[in-house]
Design an enzyme around this catalytic site. Structure first.
Site, PDB file in Angstrom:
ATOM      1  N   LYS A 145       0.848  -1.199   0.000  1.00 46.47           N
ATOM      2  CA  LYS A 145       0.000   0.000   0.000  1.00 46.47           C
ATOM      3  C   LYS A 145       0.882   1.247   0.000  1.00 46.47           C
ATOM      4  O   LYS A 145       0.974   1.987   0.977  1.00 46.47           O
ATOM      5  CB  LYS A 145      -0.930  -0.019   1.210  1.00 46.47           C
ATOM      6  CG  LYS A 145      -1.944  -1.150   1.180  1.00 46.47           C
ATOM      7  CD  LYS A 145      -2.811  -1.166   2.426  1.00 46.47           C
ATOM      8  CE  LYS A 145      -3.818  -2.308   2.392  1.00 46.47           C
ATOM      9  NZ  LYS A 145      -4.646  -2.368   3.612  1.00 46.47           N
ATOM     10  N   THR A 146       1.547   1.445  -1.110  1.00 45.28           N
ATOM     11  CA  THR A 146       2.477   2.562  -1.255  1.00 45.28           C
ATOM     12  C   THR A 146       1.929   3.589  -2.234  1.00 45.28           C
ATOM     13  O   THR A 146       0.989   3.315  -2.989  1.00 45.28           O
ATOM     14  CB  THR A 146       3.845   2.055  -1.751  1.00 45.28           C
ATOM     15  OG1 THR A 146       3.657   1.281  -2.942  1.00 45.28           O
ATOM     16  CG2 THR A 146       4.517   1.180  -0.698  1.00 45.28           C
TER      17      THR A 146
END
Length: 299
Positions: A145-146
């Site tokens: 989740k970047t």
């Protein structure tokens, strides 16, 4: 996972750093630089100040910004991984020397990157400290989740902060989540199909909602079972039960994930849990406040 911070720059492929920085600079100045025209090209120095406590991260990218804008050099007083504490004021962290127009050309991309990378590293260091205080032997990890286009920086910052990066992308590990299972029909079929193409060198992880799903994944040959959205006591019981039931029959790791933060993690430090992954190390992370102030060079 912990890596000596002094060695971390060597993990970054130079061409990837160069490309990322080039994209940031192109986005920020796609055509004319009127502000640069205004200030001209006299040699000046810009002082990098830290104005809030946190862990420094992002030096290689900061350096590359000012390398690409041409004619600038950076002198650092601190290294990545150092904890910066301006004690309510501001702390000089580095000096950047070069023509005024180029100092200002690189200012905003460099500061944006440094603020976010340092924020990620700061949160990671806090989690690592909690793990060490609890004496837990497992792995604290980030997630995928970047921020789009910013993953290399954020994954690097995780390492600076002393935690594991987890998988870098879709190609480095297979993670079969609920949508994969629903689309395939069963956990067993999804794992077997994944193994048929992933080969022996790629690990397969399966997201599980209960012990029954975890048993199905382990039996099919999953390397990691993720117990998703369990509470602390629940994951402690489930992980222990799985390890006892499969002892001597299969080797696997147990990962806990889902809504974990530095405020609620303590009950999850269970001896049978191998990995705890945190989307929170990159999502909603407070940035560390930096500024870059140009000072005319005294002659």
């Amino acid at each position: 996972m912990s890596v000596p911070n002094s060695s971390l720059e060597a993990i970054l492929p130079p061409y990837q750093v160069q490309k990322a920085v080039s994209d940031w600079l192109t986005e920020d100045t796609p055509s004319f630089d009127v502000g640069g025209f205004v200030v001209g090209s006299d040699e000046q120095v810009a002082i990098l100040f830290c104005k809030a406590p946190g862990v420094l991260a992002g030096r290689p990218f900061f350096d590359e910004v000012f390398r690409q804008v041409t004619g600038c050099r950076v002198e650092w007083k601190y290294k990545d991984g150092d904890y910066l504490d301006p004690k309510g004021g501001k702390l000089e962290v580095a000096r950047v020397y070069g023509p005024a127009r180029y100092l200002l050309l690189g200012e905003r991309p460099a500061l944006n990157m440094l603020a976010r990378a340092s924020g990620v590293a700061t949160r990671c260091q806090k989690l690592r400290a909690l793990k060490d205080k609890a004496g837990w032997q497992g792995v604290i990890a980030g997630t995928r989740k970047t921020t789009p286009g910013f993953r290399l920086v954020e994954k690097y910052a995780m390492l600076v902060g002393g935690v594991d990066t987890h998988r870098m992308d879709l190609s480095t590990m297979v993670m079969l989540k609920d949508n994969h299972i629903w689309a395939t029909g069963s956990i067993r079929d999804a794992v077997l199909k994944a193994r048929s193409t992933a080969g022996f060198s790629v690990k397969i992880e399966v997201e599980c909602q209960d012990e029954a799903e975890a048993d199905e994944a382990i039996e099919a040959g999953a390397d990691i079972v993720m117990l998703d959205n369990f509470d602390g006591p629940g994951i402690r019981v489930a992980a222990k039960s799985l390890k006892e039931r499969w002892a001597g029959k299969a080797k696997f790791l147990v990962e806990g994930s889902g809504g974990l933060t530095e405020d609620n993690v303590e009950p999850y430090f269970a001896p049978d849990v191998d990995i705890l992954s945190f989307g929170s190390v990159t999502q909603s992370v407070p940035h560390i406040d930096f500024s870059l102030k140009v000072q005319p060079i005294k002659k």
